[in-house]
Design a protein around this motif. Structure first.
Motif, PDB file in Angstrom:
ATOM      1  N   ALA A  19       3.035 -30.502 -16.258  1.00 22.04           N
ATOM      2  CA  ALA A  19       3.142 -31.774 -16.059  1.00 22.04           C
ATOM      3  C   ALA A  19       4.277 -32.130 -16.591  1.00 22.04           C
ATOM      4  N   ARG A  20       4.716 -31.959 -17.706  1.00 20.14           N
ATOM      5  CA  ARG A  20       6.128 -32.283 -18.136  1.00 20.14           C
ATOM      6  C   ARG A  20       7.236 -31.528 -17.253  1.00 20.14           C
ATOM      7  N   THR A  21       7.326 -30.357 -17.113  1.00 21.81           N
ATOM      8  CA  THR A  21       8.321 -29.753 -16.244  1.00 21.81           C
ATOM      9  C   THR A  21       7.997 -30.572 -14.892  1.00 21.81           C
ATOM     10  N   LEU A  22       7.127 -30.809 -14.101  1.00 25.19           N
ATOM     11  CA  LEU A  22       7.156 -31.407 -12.674  1.00 25.19           C
ATOM     12  C   LEU A  22       7.579 -32.802 -12.852  1.00 25.19           C
ATOM     13  N   GLY A  29       5.970 -40.323 -10.008  1.00 25.58           N
ATOM     14  CA  GLY A  29       5.037 -40.551  -8.416  1.00 25.58           C
ATOM     15  C   GLY A  29       5.031 -39.485  -7.650  1.00 25.58           C
ATOM     16  N   ALA A  30       5.844 -38.562  -7.475  1.00 25.27           N
ATOM     17  CA  ALA A  30       6.054 -37.570  -6.777  1.00 25.27           C
ATOM     18  C   ALA A  30       5.126 -36.399  -7.049  1.00 25.27           C
ATOM     19  N   THR A  31       4.632 -36.414  -8.298  1.00 27.53           N
ATOM     20  CA  THR A  31       3.850 -35.505  -8.738  1.00 27.53           C
ATOM     21  C   THR A  31       2.248 -35.653  -8.737  1.00 27.53           C
ATOM     22  N   SER A  32       1.451 -34.853  -7.997  1.00 26.92           N
ATOM     23  CA  SER A  32      -0.030 -35.244  -7.846  1.00 26.92           C
ATOM     24  C   SER A  32      -0.701 -34.331  -9.194  1.00 26.92           C
ATOM     25  N   LEU A  33      -1.913 -34.862  -9.234  1.00 27.42           N
ATOM     26  CA  LEU A  33      -2.660 -34.290 -10.340  1.00 27.42           C
ATOM     27  C   LEU A  33      -3.203 -32.661  -9.780  1.00 27.42           C
ATOM     28  N   ASP A  34      -3.214 -32.548  -8.423  1.00 27.92           N
ATOM     29  CA  ASP A  34      -3.612 -31.367  -7.545  1.00 27.92           C
ATOM     30  C   ASP A  34      -2.664 -30.382  -7.917  1.00 27.92           C
ATOM     31  N   ARG A  35      -1.215 -30.844  -7.917  1.00 30.23           N
ATOM     32  CA  ARG A  35      -0.156 -29.839  -8.018  1.00 30.23           C
ATOM     33  C   ARG A  35       0.093 -29.540  -9.571  1.00 30.23           C
ATOM     34  N   VAL A  36      -0.342 -30.304 -10.421  1.00 27.45           N
ATOM     35  CA  VAL A  36      -0.196 -29.959 -11.808  1.00 27.45           C
ATOM     36  C   VAL A  36      -1.140 -28.905 -12.145  1.00 27.45           C
ATOM     37  N   LEU A  38      -2.361 -26.651  -9.902  1.00 23.94           N
ATOM     38  CA  LEU A  38      -2.212 -25.450  -9.383  1.00 23.94           C
ATOM     39  C   LEU A  38      -1.350 -24.756 -10.081  1.00 23.94           C
ATOM     40  N   GLU A  39      -0.225 -25.375 -10.367  1.00 20.76           N
ATOM     41  CA  GLU A  39       1.005 -24.841 -11.071  1.00 20.76           C
ATOM     42  C   GLU A  39       0.571 -24.364 -12.427  1.00 20.76           C
ATOM     43  N   ALA A  40      -0.242 -25.127 -12.920  1.00 17.78           N
ATOM     44  CA  ALA A  40      -0.978 -24.557 -14.453  1.00 17.78           C
ATOM     45  C   ALA A  40      -1.800 -23.412 -14.126  1.00 17.78           C
ATOM     46  N   GLY A  41      -2.346 -23.338 -13.267  1.00 20.98           N
ATOM     47  CA  GLY A  41      -3.374 -22.074 -12.800  1.00 20.98           C
ATOM     48  C   GLY A  41      -4.613 -22.650 -13.214  1.00 20.98           C
ATOM     49  N   LEU A  59       1.062 -40.163 -20.240  1.00 22.06           N
ATOM     50  CA  LEU A  59       1.305 -40.631 -21.745  1.00 22.06           C
ATOM     51  C   LEU A  59       1.470 -39.445 -22.525  1.00 22.06           C
ATOM     52  N   ALA A  60       0.520 -38.467 -22.337  1.00 21.32           N
ATOM     53  CA  ALA A  60       0.676 -37.095 -23.223  1.00 21.32           C
ATOM     54  C   ALA A  60       1.800 -36.432 -23.174  1.00 21.32           C
ATOM     55  N   VAL A  61       2.430 -36.351 -21.902  1.00 21.88           N
ATOM     56  CA  VAL A  61       3.854 -35.917 -21.664  1.00 21.88           C
ATOM     57  C   VAL A  61       4.871 -36.702 -22.649  1.00 21.88           C
ATOM     58  N   LEU A  62       4.747 -38.106 -22.586  1.00 24.33           N
ATOM     59  CA  LEU A  62       5.738 -38.949 -23.048  1.00 24.33           C
ATOM     60  C   LEU A  62       5.502 -38.734 -24.678  1.00 24.33           C
TER      61      LEU A  62
END
Length: 197
Positions: A19-22, A29-36, A38-41, A59-62
């Protein structure tokens, strides 16, 4: 053989890292949980078993970014044995790190979520309190080591420094050439050299 708790901790760590990278590359705003997921496997269910919402993941990323920034500042000034060394070390950190466009943009974008989420507003306020407390503790430590004096109580100096850092960081993310001298001059007006007898 790893335990369930260890596997869940690794999953959570991977989700935050992805999520941090994305978020930094493409925006919150442009990053969905679905994409996180998928990208994380992982499945989207894995995301929701670790985070109740996208805001909680944000918040975890921040939190991770804030921990790194505070640790960097503490490391930079932690070895300073004189007032001038401490100020110079802090200015060196400011020149390199203040207003890094990607994480500053993420901070600003995520802060906009506050308008629609009382949860995020409350959580960000609590985190800013923790950051101010860490700054105040660092200032006390520097004062003990170097004889530095404070023009205001440490908690007020910490508030001023964090506020100036947020504002100047946002401006510097737009104009990386912006000189941090005004910040350093303000620091010198709040953090005074030891009295020479």
């Amino acid at each position: 053989m790893s335990t369930r708790a260890e596997r869940q901790a690794r999953t959570r760590e991977a989700l935050v890292s992805t999520a941090r990278t994305l978020f930094l590359d493409d925006g919150y705003g442009a990053t969905s949980l679905d994409r996180v997921a998928l990208e994380a496997g992982f499945s989207k269910g894995a995301v929701y078993s670790n985070f109740k919402s996208k805001e909680e993941l944000g918040l975890a990323v921040l939190d991770e970014i804030h921990r790194e920034m505070v640790a960097e500042v503490v490391d930079a000034v932690g070895v300073a044995s004189t007032y001038d060394d401490a100020i110079n070390a802090f200015e060196g950190w400011l020149k390199v790190r203040l207003g890094q466009p990607r994480w500053t943009a993420l901070e600003v974008e995520f802060a906009a979520v506050v308008r629609t989420s009382p949860f995020v507003a409350t959580e960000l306020a609590a985190r800013h309190t923790q950051i101010r407390e860490a700054i105040a503790a660092m200032l006390h430590d520097i004062a003990e080591r170097t004889g530095m004096r404070m023009a205001l109580p440490a908690d007020q100096v910490a508030l001023a420094l964090l506020s100036l850092g947020i504002g100047m960081g946002a401006q510097r993310s737009l104009d990386p050439g912006l000189d941090v001298h005004a910040f350093t001059a303000t620091i010198r007006s709040l953090l005074l050299p030891p009295v020479v007898e």
